[in-house]
Design a protein around this motif. Structure first.
Motif: not given
Lengths: 400, 231
Positions: B112-113, B90, B84-85, B81-82, A310-311, A1, B109-110
């Motif tokens: 998306s990144f 989690y 983790r995505a 962050d990347a 969530l990153g 998204m 959303l889980g």
């Protein structure tokens, strides 16, 4: 998204406050465009609708009133002037053409203007553009009981060639003030986009000798419309000196277009008030965005922390928050353009109804670009602080 | 080679009186690929901080966290962050679904990144947790148990190698708690993800490959002296 989809859902989540903000932005944006772009358009259209005349000679009085009455047919005449004054003016070497007009009666609210047939036959209301008749029509003879009707008036009155009518006395329609004379429409003018479109033209002698009019004024006219010869730059100054400085019976409104721009200048204080209101609304809209986003940051801290968990990067949540502000202002600016068009065309229609002058709200103007962009810039400024707050959200603390 | 390994991991926070309070000190801990481990500890034993350290949400004062071939220590915040995505899932005690999004969108959303949205897989996960028929519902229209099922689906959405679960049954009634736990475990198994679940619930344990008492693992000063309030 994508961040923009996430931002959209954020805006949707706070629907009521978002809608109010978008409306405020739209109002501000449309007001800014109306004040700057549309006002400029009105000024230029009016100044450009002088019908190809350089000056108007009328009885002693206000230049603006003379111009409004003689060229735009929207005000009362300050009085009458003698036929000899018209003839004398027409004989000045610098004057290429002079046309007397007499304004005084109406038919169902549409003004009757008395002219010589030569006005419709020879005069160019714009460079290289003379009056043209719809097929089957003809210009009246100087003493005939015929009339030529402007396109707008014909459309509104539902009249065409062969139709007849009684003139009514005065400038305002009063069904008890009917003149006995009967005129027949001999021609319908093609649209000109000038005040000529909303007038019923009849021979000038018809107005002068209409039953019930003062016989003593049977040769008087309301004004003389003057067109100077090309290159006669000093003509205006000379006539201005003659009529306005040395004389005391007549008034020369010259240049005709400047009389209109001077009028707009005189009411510029009103523009300034509108500008102040528009800027105030823009600031309120920006403040509203800031308040909405900033005040909801506490409840949104958790959401931001979840996105980060969530990153989502810090820059991503910053962008999402900023996109919400920019998105609202962008939506407002687009809506504002729509509001501007609705108001612009609405006002344009009223102006056309009243004056015959055609205003085009879509004519290019820088304000139509910078007003929406300015609102988006306000959105960026208003969105920065909440975006920084989102950027700095402590993830661990807001997840616990 | 273990999937997760912690070596001499130390984390402290400044307290109100200005002193630094140590809440995590773990000399060594390992978790194998696909292994399911219960970390059991009382409130304030540093459970959440430990999970946040592993997730790269907070940074250790010293020590090393390695997940697969990646050592988190040298990574910048954006690279964590990347990571983790892409690699972690989690599950939170309070579900933490976003109210403005539908169930399907929450699961998406889980993704998306990380690698990007795979709607078919998001729907598959919702089907698996029994909520496919509610994919367009907002979280506010769901029961607590349903919310946690969506949260579990979201945690698996990016096909993680490791799922971290922080008291995932804490807000559920006993019946829903059992169901949620079974769901997390089976979904992790089906997707080949290891599970590190922290809980204070003494009744949990039998279902896991291994149970580790945090009081034995974590040798932080504050826990030894009873000082501070480790999150």
């Amino acid at each position: 998204m994508k961040p923009i989809a996430i931002a959209y859902r954020g805006v949707r989540e706070r629907l009521v406050s978002s809608v109010i903000t978008i409306l405020a932005v739209a109002l501000a944006s449309s007001l800014l465009m109306l004040v700057w772009a549309f006002k400029k358009e009105a000024e230029e259209s009016f100044a450009g609708a002088t019908g190809g005349f350089d000056a108007v000679l009328g009885p002693r009085g206000s230049k603006l009133q003379i111009v409004l009455n003689a060229l735009y047919h929207i005000d009362e005449s300050p009085g009458l002037m003698r036929w000899e004054d018209y003839e004398r003016a027409s004989k000045f070497p610098a004057v290429e053409a002079a046309y007397p007009i007499a304004v005084g009666d109406n038919y169902r609210g549409y003004r009757l203007v008395g002219i010589l047939p030569e006005y419709l036959l020879n005069h160019e209301y714009a460079e290289g553009q003379g009056f043209e008749l719809e097929s089957g029509g003809r210009i009246f003879e100087s003493k005939a009981m015929d009339a030529v009707i402007g396109s707008f008036a014909a459309s509104k009155l539902g009249m065409g060639i062969g139709d007849t009518f009684h003139p009514y006395h005065g400038l305002i329609y009063n069904e008890n003030a009917k003149h006995e004379e009967i005129y027949t429409i001999s021609g319908v003018l093609k649209p000109t986009g000038t005040p000529a479109d909303k007038v019923i033209w009849i021979p000038i002698s018809g107005i002068q000798t209409m039953s019930g009019h003062n016989p003593a004024a049977a040769t008087d006219v309301s004004a003389a419309l003057l067109k100077f010869k090309q290159g006669a730059n000093m003509a205006g100054f000379q006539l201005d000196m003659l009529y306005n400085k040395q004389g005391d019976r007549l008034t020369l409104a010259w240049p005709a277009s400047r009389t209109i721009t001077q009028f707009f200048d005189k009411i510029s204080w009103f523009d300034k008030i509108l500008q102040a209101v528009a800027i105030l609304v823009a600031i309120i809209a920006g403040g509203s965005i800031l308040a909405i986003l900033y005040n909801t940051m506490n409840e949104r801290k958790r959401d931001t922390a979840v996105l980060r968990a969530l990153g989502a990067r810090k820059s991503t949540v910053f962008a999402i928050s900023l996109l919400e502000a920019v998105g609202m202002t962008l939506a407002g600016a687009i809506l504002g353009f729509g509001v501007y068009l609705v108001l612009g065309f609405g006002i344009g229609e009223v102006v056309r109804n009243e004056t015959g002058v055609v205003l085009d709200p879509l004519r290019g103007n820088a304000a139509m670009l910078w007003a929406p962009l300015g609102m988006v810039a306000i959105g960026v400024v208003a969105g920065i602080l909440p975006a920084i707050k989102a950027y700095r959200t402590e993830v661990a603390r807001n997840l616990s | 080679m273990p999937l997760l390994s912690l070596n001499n991991l130390v984390k402290g926070f400044p307290s109100e009186n200005g002193r630094r309070v140590e809440v995590v000190r773990i000399p060594s801990f390992e978790l194998a690929e696909g292994e399911q481990v219960l970390l059991r500890g009382e409130s304030g034993s540093g459970k959440s901080t430990l999970l946040n350290l592993i997730a790269g949400i907070v940074v250790a004062d010293s020590g090393e966290i390695t997940i697969g071939d990646n050592s988190l220590g040298p990574l910048s915040e954006s690279k964590r962050d990347a990571f983790r995505a892409r690699s972690l899932g989690y599950v939170f005690q309070s579900f933490h679904l976003l109210d403005g999004f539908s169930c399907l969108e929450n699961v998406e959303l889980g993704m998306s990144f990380g690698a990007g949205v795979d709607r078919a897989f998001a729907r598959e996960l919702l089907e698996r947790v029994g909520l496919r028929n509610r994919e367009n519902y907002r979280p506010s229209a769901l029961s607590q148990g349903q919310k946690q099922r969506v949260a579990v689906a979201r945690a698996l959405a990016n096909r993680p190698r490791l799922v971290l679960a922080d008291e995932p049954t804490g807000n559920l009634d006993p019946k829903n708690a059992v169901a949620a736990l079974e769901l997390i475990q089976s979904l992790c198994r089906e997707n080949g993800a290891a599970l590190l679940l922290v809980s204070h619930d003494p009744q949990l344990g039998a279902q896991f490959d291994r149970v580790v008492e945090l009081s034995e693992l974590n040798q932080a000063d504050s826990l030894q002296s009873g000082e501070g309030d480790a999150a």
